[in-house]
Write a protein that holds these residues in place. Structure first.
Motif, PDB file in Angstrom:
ATOM      1  N   ALA A   1       0.637  -1.430  -0.130  1.00 30.96           N
ATOM      2  CA  ALA A   1      -0.097   0.090   0.030  1.00 30.96           C
ATOM      3  C   ALA A   1       0.838   1.250  -0.065  1.00 30.96           C
ATOM      4  O   ALA A   1       2.056   1.215   0.430  1.00 30.96           O
ATOM      5  CB  ALA A   1      -0.978   0.027   1.248  1.00 30.96           C
ATOM      6  N   PHE A   2       0.374   2.225  -0.641  1.00 31.51           N
ATOM      7  CA  PHE A   2       0.964   3.737  -0.541  1.00 31.51           C
ATOM      8  C   PHE A   2       0.030   4.587   0.143  1.00 31.51           C
ATOM      9  O   PHE A   2      -1.085   4.660  -0.290  1.00 31.51           O
ATOM     10  CB  PHE A   2       1.267   3.965  -2.132  1.00 31.51           C
TER      11      PHE A   2
ATOM     12  N   ALA B   1       6.133  -1.730   9.408  1.00 33.48           N
ATOM     13  CA  ALA B   1       5.251  -2.114   8.304  1.00 33.48           C
ATOM     14  C   ALA B   1       5.756  -0.946   7.221  1.00 33.48           C
ATOM     15  O   ALA B   1       5.525  -1.142   6.086  1.00 33.48           O
ATOM     16  CB  ALA B   1       3.952  -1.841   8.494  1.00 33.48           C
ATOM     17  N   VAL B   2       6.159   0.279   7.566  1.00 30.49           N
ATOM     18  CA  VAL B   2       6.917   1.259   6.569  1.00 30.49           C
ATOM     19  C   VAL B   2       8.067   1.111   6.264  1.00 30.49           C
ATOM     20  O   VAL B   2       9.193   1.015   6.809  1.00 30.49           O
ATOM     21  CB  VAL B   2       6.639   2.665   7.187  1.00 30.49           C
TER      22      VAL B   2
ATOM     23  N   TYR C   1       3.689  13.669   3.079  1.00 32.56           N
ATOM     24  CA  TYR C   1       4.401  12.365   2.969  1.00 32.56           C
ATOM     25  C   TYR C   1       3.781  11.279   2.346  1.00 32.56           C
ATOM     26  O   TYR C   1       2.619  11.027   1.922  1.00 32.56           O
ATOM     27  CB  TYR C   1       4.732  12.030   4.437  1.00 32.56           C
ATOM     28  N   LEU C   2       4.533  10.556   1.588  1.00 35.23           N
ATOM     29  CA  LEU C   2       4.261   9.131   0.963  1.00 35.23           C
ATOM     30  C   LEU C   2       4.781   8.135   1.598  1.00 35.23           C
ATOM     31  O   LEU C   2       6.269   7.926   1.460  1.00 35.23           O
ATOM     32  CB  LEU C   2       4.651   9.265  -0.442  1.00 35.23           C
ATOM     33  N   LEU C   3       4.269   7.231   2.148  1.00 39.62           N
ATOM     34  CA  LEU C   3       4.795   5.951   2.779  1.00 39.62           C
ATOM     35  C   LEU C   3       4.302   4.744   1.869  1.00 39.62           C
ATOM     36  O   LEU C   3       3.392   4.351   1.360  1.00 39.62           O
ATOM     37  CB  LEU C   3       3.841   5.872   4.119  1.00 39.62           C
ATOM     38  N   LYS C   4       5.371   3.906   2.069  1.00 41.65           N
ATOM     39  CA  LYS C   4       5.193   2.515   1.339  1.00 41.65           C
ATOM     40  C   LYS C   4       5.198   1.451   2.181  1.00 41.65           C
ATOM     41  O   LYS C   4       6.114   1.484   3.185  1.00 41.65           O
ATOM     42  CB  LYS C   4       6.545   2.311   0.334  1.00 41.65           C
TER      43      LYS C   4
ATOM     44  N   PHE D   1      -3.412   1.132  -3.409  1.00 40.40           N
ATOM     45  CA  PHE D   1      -3.110  -0.210  -3.355  1.00 40.40           C
ATOM     46  C   PHE D   1      -2.384  -0.752  -4.584  1.00 40.40           C
ATOM     47  O   PHE D   1      -3.111  -0.668  -5.470  1.00 40.40           O
ATOM     48  CB  PHE D   1      -4.350  -1.253  -2.942  1.00 40.40           C
ATOM     49  N   SER D   2      -1.247  -1.457  -4.392  1.00 38.94           N
ATOM     50  CA  SER D   2      -0.593  -1.976  -5.735  1.00 38.94           C
ATOM     51  C   SER D   2      -1.260  -2.977  -6.128  1.00 38.94           C
ATOM     52  O   SER D   2      -1.469  -4.051  -5.371  1.00 38.94           O
ATOM     53  CB  SER D   2       0.868  -2.222  -5.477  1.00 38.94           C
ATOM     54  N   MET D   3      -1.377  -3.288  -7.411  1.00 39.63           N
ATOM     55  CA  MET D   3      -1.995  -4.108  -7.952  1.00 39.63           C
ATOM     56  C   MET D   3      -1.070  -5.185  -8.639  1.00 39.63           C
ATOM     57  O   MET D   3      -1.087  -6.477  -8.979  1.00 39.63           O
ATOM     58  CB  MET D   3      -3.092  -3.791  -9.177  1.00 39.63           C
ATOM     59  N   LYS D   4       0.104  -4.606  -9.036  1.00 43.60           N
ATOM     60  CA  LYS D   4       1.209  -5.335  -9.696  1.00 43.60           C
ATOM     61  C   LYS D   4       2.087  -4.363  -9.670  1.00 43.60           C
ATOM     62  O   LYS D   4       2.281  -3.187  -9.999  1.00 43.60           O
ATOM     63  CB  LYS D   4       0.759  -5.637 -10.912  1.00 43.60           C
TER      64      LYS D   4
END
Length: 145
Positions: free
Chosen positions: A67-68, A93-94, A106-109, A139-142
């Motif tokens: 997730a971002f 988790a970050v 901020y952008l968290l991965k 949310f990342s799909m791929k």
């Protein structure tokens, strides 16, 4: 430090596989292993190479949900930034946090097991950090690259 084309070739090879031997790199850049070794040491001394890490397969360690999370703070004071950055550095988790321009600060991965784990992370960890005004998730799909 001025980098030449050979330095960039070495860096590119190491970025793809940091465990390459100097012998292998020497063959790739047409230098002796000793010359390549010296170049790598110089790149490390000058902090062009900042370190080496193992790339973990998230699917093998039950962290396949990516997730971002965009975070907006209440104010942009140094105190708020310092508190947020200190707190976010404690969250396992970050895996990456970037201070960014635009609507969010901020952008968290974030890597967790699944959507339930992400919800738990947001509710019990992230939103407990002081001075957060708003969050938004994608949310990342791929992973493409």
């Amino acid at each position: 430090m001025n980098l030449d084309t050979i330095d960039f070739k070495i860096l590119n090879q190491l970025r793809n596989d940091a465990k390459l031997t100097t012998k292998h790199l020497a063959l790739q850049v047409n230098l002796s292993p000793t010359a390549v070794f010296e170049r790598i040491k110089k790149l490390e001394r000058n902090q062009v190479i900042a370190g080496y890490q193992a790339k973990i397969n998230p699917f093998k360690v039950n962290l396949s949900f990516l997730a971002f999370c965009m975070v907006q703070l209440e104010k942009h004071t140094q105190e708020y930034l310092n508190v947020f950055e200190s707190e976010v550095n404690q969250l396992e988790a970050v895996v990456e946090c970037n201070h960014v321009s635009g609507s969010y600060d901020y952008l968290l991965k974030v890597r967790v097991k699944d959507m339930d784990a992400y919800r738990e992370f947001i509710v019990t960890k992230l939103t407990k950090i002081p001075y957060i005004a708003n969050t938004q998730s994608a949310f990342s799909m791929k992973v493409v690259k």
